[in-house]
Structure formats: structure tokens, C-alpha cells
Design a protein around this motif. Structure first.
Motif, PDB file in Angstrom:
ATOM      1  N   ASN A 107       0.774  -1.233   0.000  1.00 14.63           N
ATOM      2  CA  ASN A 107       0.000   0.000   0.000  1.00 14.63           C
ATOM      3  C   ASN A 107       0.812   1.294   0.000  1.00 14.63           C
ATOM      4  O   ASN A 107       0.283   2.339  -0.382  1.00 14.63           O
ATOM      5  CB  ASN A 107      -0.944   0.017   1.208  1.00 14.63           C
ATOM      6  CG  ASN A 107      -1.991  -1.049   1.095  1.00 14.63           C
ATOM      7  OD1 ASN A 107      -2.955  -0.902   0.364  1.00 14.63           O
ATOM      8  ND2 ASN A 107      -1.799  -2.149   1.800  1.00 14.63           N
ATOM      9  N   LEU A 108       2.065   1.229   0.443  1.00 13.72           N
ATOM     10  CA  LEU A 108       2.813   2.468   0.646  1.00 13.72           C
ATOM     11  C   LEU A 108       4.134   2.555  -0.111  1.00 13.72           C
ATOM     12  O   LEU A 108       4.646   3.651  -0.317  1.00 13.72           O
ATOM     13  CB  LEU A 108       3.080   2.668   2.145  1.00 13.72           C
ATOM     14  CG  LEU A 108       1.860   2.596   3.076  1.00 13.72           C
ATOM     15  CD1 LEU A 108       2.291   2.736   4.531  1.00 13.72           C
ATOM     16  CD2 LEU A 108       0.812   3.624   2.704  1.00 13.72           C
ATOM     17  N   LYS A 139      -9.958  11.428  -2.359  1.00 12.04           N
ATOM     18  CA  LYS A 139      -9.358  10.104  -2.598  1.00 12.04           C
ATOM     19  C   LYS A 139      -8.729   9.563  -1.322  1.00 12.04           C
ATOM     20  O   LYS A 139      -8.842   8.377  -1.015  1.00 12.04           O
ATOM     21  CB  LYS A 139      -8.287  10.197  -3.695  1.00 12.04           C
ATOM     22  CG  LYS A 139      -8.846  10.337  -5.092  1.00 12.04           C
ATOM     23  CD  LYS A 139      -7.701  10.435  -6.098  1.00 12.04           C
ATOM     24  CE  LYS A 139      -8.190  10.760  -7.469  1.00 12.04           C
ATOM     25  NZ  LYS A 139      -7.090  11.009  -8.414  1.00 12.04           N
ATOM     26  N   ALA A 140      -8.057  10.441  -0.584  1.00 12.03           N
ATOM     27  CA  ALA A 140      -7.407  10.007   0.669  1.00 12.03           C
ATOM     28  C   ALA A 140      -8.442   9.568   1.711  1.00 12.03           C
ATOM     29  O   ALA A 140      -8.193   8.611   2.446  1.00 12.03           O
ATOM     30  CB  ALA A 140      -6.529  11.135   1.230  1.00 12.03           C
ATOM     31  N   ILE A 141      -9.586  10.238   1.748  1.00 11.49           N
ATOM     32  CA  ILE A 141     -10.643   9.821   2.682  1.00 11.49           C
ATOM     33  C   ILE A 141     -11.055   8.389   2.373  1.00 11.49           C
ATOM     34  O   ILE A 141     -11.188   7.558   3.276  1.00 11.49           O
ATOM     35  CB  ILE A 141     -11.862  10.773   2.598  1.00 11.49           C
ATOM     36  CG1 ILE A 141     -11.516  12.145   3.168  1.00 11.49           C
ATOM     37  CG2 ILE A 141     -13.062  10.180   3.347  1.00 11.49           C
ATOM     38  CD1 ILE A 141     -12.577  13.212   2.909  1.00 11.49           C
ATOM     39  N   LYS A 142     -11.265   8.083   1.097  1.00 16.45           N
ATOM     40  CA  LYS A 142     -11.668   6.726   0.697  1.00 16.45           C
ATOM     41  C   LYS A 142     -10.587   5.709   1.030  1.00 16.45           C
ATOM     42  O   LYS A 142     -10.879   4.611   1.498  1.00 16.45           O
ATOM     43  CB  LYS A 142     -11.980   6.685  -0.793  1.00 16.45           C
ATOM     44  CG  LYS A 142     -13.284   7.352  -1.146  1.00 16.45           C
ATOM     45  CD  LYS A 142     -13.557   7.257  -2.640  1.00 16.45           C
ATOM     46  CE  LYS A 142     -14.824   8.010  -2.981  1.00 16.45           C
ATOM     47  NZ  LYS A 142     -15.081   8.049  -4.408  1.00 16.45           N
ATOM     48  N   GLU A 143      -9.339   6.085   0.753  1.00 16.30           N
ATOM     49  CA  GLU A 143      -8.242   5.149   0.985  1.00 16.30           C
ATOM     50  C   GLU A 143      -8.033   4.920   2.472  1.00 16.30           C
ATOM     51  O   GLU A 143      -7.758   3.836   2.929  1.00 16.30           O
ATOM     52  CB  GLU A 143      -6.957   5.676   0.345  1.00 16.30           C
ATOM     53  CG  GLU A 143      -5.867   4.637   0.299  1.00 16.30           C
ATOM     54  CD  GLU A 143      -4.696   5.058  -0.575  1.00 16.30           C
ATOM     55  OE1 GLU A 143      -3.604   4.514  -0.355  1.00 16.30           O
ATOM     56  OE2 GLU A 143      -4.869   5.916  -1.440  1.00 16.30           O
ATOM     57  N   THR A 154      -2.013  12.850   7.016  1.00 17.61           N
ATOM     58  CA  THR A 154      -2.676  14.049   7.516  1.00 17.61           C
ATOM     59  C   THR A 154      -4.194  13.863   7.499  1.00 17.61           C
ATOM     60  O   THR A 154      -4.880  14.157   8.487  1.00 17.61           O
ATOM     61  CB  THR A 154      -2.282  15.287   6.680  1.00 17.61           C
ATOM     62  OG1 THR A 154      -0.864  15.460   6.750  1.00 17.61           O
ATOM     63  CG2 THR A 154      -2.974  16.537   7.177  1.00 17.61           C
ATOM     64  N   VAL A 155      -4.717  13.371   6.394  1.00 17.16           N
ATOM     65  CA  VAL A 155      -6.159  13.148   6.291  1.00 17.16           C
ATOM     66  C   VAL A 155      -6.600  12.106   7.319  1.00 17.16           C
ATOM     67  O   VAL A 155      -7.631  12.275   7.980  1.00 17.16           O
ATOM     68  CB  VAL A 155      -6.559  12.758   4.850  1.00 17.16           C
ATOM     69  CG1 VAL A 155      -7.992  12.232   4.787  1.00 17.16           C
ATOM     70  CG2 VAL A 155      -6.392  13.955   3.919  1.00 17.16           C
ATOM     71  N   ASP A 156      -5.818  11.066   7.493  1.00 19.28           N
ATOM     72  CA  ASP A 156      -6.165  10.049   8.484  1.00 19.28           C
ATOM     73  C   ASP A 156      -6.224  10.648   9.892  1.00 19.28           C
ATOM     74  O   ASP A 156      -7.167  10.397  10.642  1.00 19.28           O
ATOM     75  CB  ASP A 156      -5.160   8.891   8.452  1.00 19.28           C
ATOM     76  CG  ASP A 156      -5.507   7.844   9.483  1.00 19.28           C
ATOM     77  OD1 ASP A 156      -6.400   7.020   9.217  1.00 19.28           O
ATOM     78  OD2 ASP A 156      -4.906   7.866  10.588  1.00 19.28           O
TER      79      ASP A 156
END
Length: 194
Positions: free
Chosen positions: A130-131, A190-194, A144-146
Motif C-alpha cells: 500500500n505504501l 481520494k485520501a478519505i476513501k483510501e 494528515t487526512v487520516d
């Protein structure tokens, strides 16, 4: 029962605590991501450790809101990173003006043995899957979003692009993120979904 207890290793004992766990996971991350071709910097290692800890549903209280996203000074200066260096699980090289890069140390196999004994190979594989190929800016966005999602969730505020942008805008450390292309509405969504 946690893997450590199954192995007969107590959760907290001399030589084995959260700082030691961080050292072993840092070594696992460095082993999984290191490449001669692409230097592995501290920012990427820190973001991967934060996201791995979140994936494991572990405590991330040491990570604070810093300009580059979640960052743990404690892990850098008196926790996992110096422990991993001292144990020779990793080596670091600092070039003035360019930062610190990480490589595998001469005792990396000891850390990998802990990962295997603790049943954490799948966690390190999650980092690879994933990273590994994400740019540092993308990891900063994700972490940051997480962290913002965690804060909003704890406050009972619905998660949306707007609420995340508002949280970022009201944090002195994070306000500069608006100048970064990676923090567009589309990328935040996109980051929220991921």
C-alpha cells in the motif's frame, strides 16, 4: 491473545516495550522499502510508521500535528529510531541540507526475526502493498487526512472534504498545506476513501 503473549514475551518488560516495538517496525519498514536507487528519507519512514500503526489499530498518540503531517519527535530522538540504530537494525546518513536517509544495518535480521516471531509479516507486507511506491507528498496527504479523520470522529463531526479542510485550516502547523498541490479537494476525497 496478542502474538507477543503467545510467544511468551510480556507486553511490557525490560528490553521490550512500545519503543522497542517501534524500533523493530522501523527496521521492517526500512528493509521493505530501501532501494539504492531511491533514498529512503525520515519523512517517508515516519509516515509509513504512522500509517502502519493505524493499520494495526495501535496507539498513535506520540504522533503530533507537524508541518509535514503526523510526526513523532519522541520516536526520532529517544524512541524507536535511536534504538534501531544502536541495535544496528538500521543505519542513517545525514547530509546537511538534504536530511537523513535510512538503510539496513548489519543486524537487520534480528529485527526481521522479531517481526516473524510476533506474527507481523502481514503488517510489513501491507506497507509494501500500500505504501512502497507512494510519493512522500502522497504519504503526507494520507497520514494528515487520516489524523484529521480521527480528530473529527472523536469530536463527533461528520467526515467530509470540507470538514477536513476546515480542521487543517484552523491548525497553525498545518495551514501551509493549502499551498501544496497534493492537498486539492480531489486528492483529499481520494485520501478519505483510501
Amino acid at each position: 491473545v496478542p502474538a507477543r503473549e503467545q510467544e511468551g514475551i510480556p507486553e511490557q518488560s525490560s528490553g521490550h516495550n512500545q519503543q522497542f516495538d517501534d524500533a523493530v517496525l522501523i527496521a521492517g519498514i526500512v528493509n521493505a522499502l530501501y532501494s539504492d536507487k531511491y533514498p529512503l528519507g525520515r519523512k517517508k519512514v515516519q509516515k509509513c510508521l504512522y500509517l502502519l500503526r493505524r493499520h494495526q489499530d495501535e496507539n498513535t498518540a506520540k504522533f503530533k500535528k507537524k508541518a509535514a503531517g503526523p510526526y513523532a519527535d519522541e520516536i526520532r530522538y529517544k524512541g524507536g529510531e535511536p534504538i534501531a540504530r544502536k541495535a544496528k537494525y538500521i543505519t542513517t546518513t545525514t547530509v546537511k541540507g538534504k536530511g537523513t536517509t535510512f538503510a539496513c544495518g548489519s543486524n537487520i535480521n534480528q529485527a526481521l526475526d522479531y517481526i516473524q516471531r510476533w506474527g507481523q509479516e502481514a503488517d510489513i507486507q501491507w506497507v509494501v502493498n500500500n505504501l512502497k511506491f507512494k510519493r512522500v507528498d502522497d504519504l503526507e496527504l494520507l497520514a494528515t487526512v487520516d489524523m484529521a479523520i480521527c480528530d473529527l470522529d472523536e469530536a463527533g463531526i461528520p467526515i467530509s472534504v470540507d470538514t477536513i479542510k476546515s480542521l487543517i485550516a484552523t491548525n497553525a502547523e498545518w495551514q501551509a498545506k493549502w499551498k501544496k498541490k497534493s492537498f486539492s479537494d480531489t486528492n483529499i476525497a481520494k485520501a478519505i476513501k483510501e
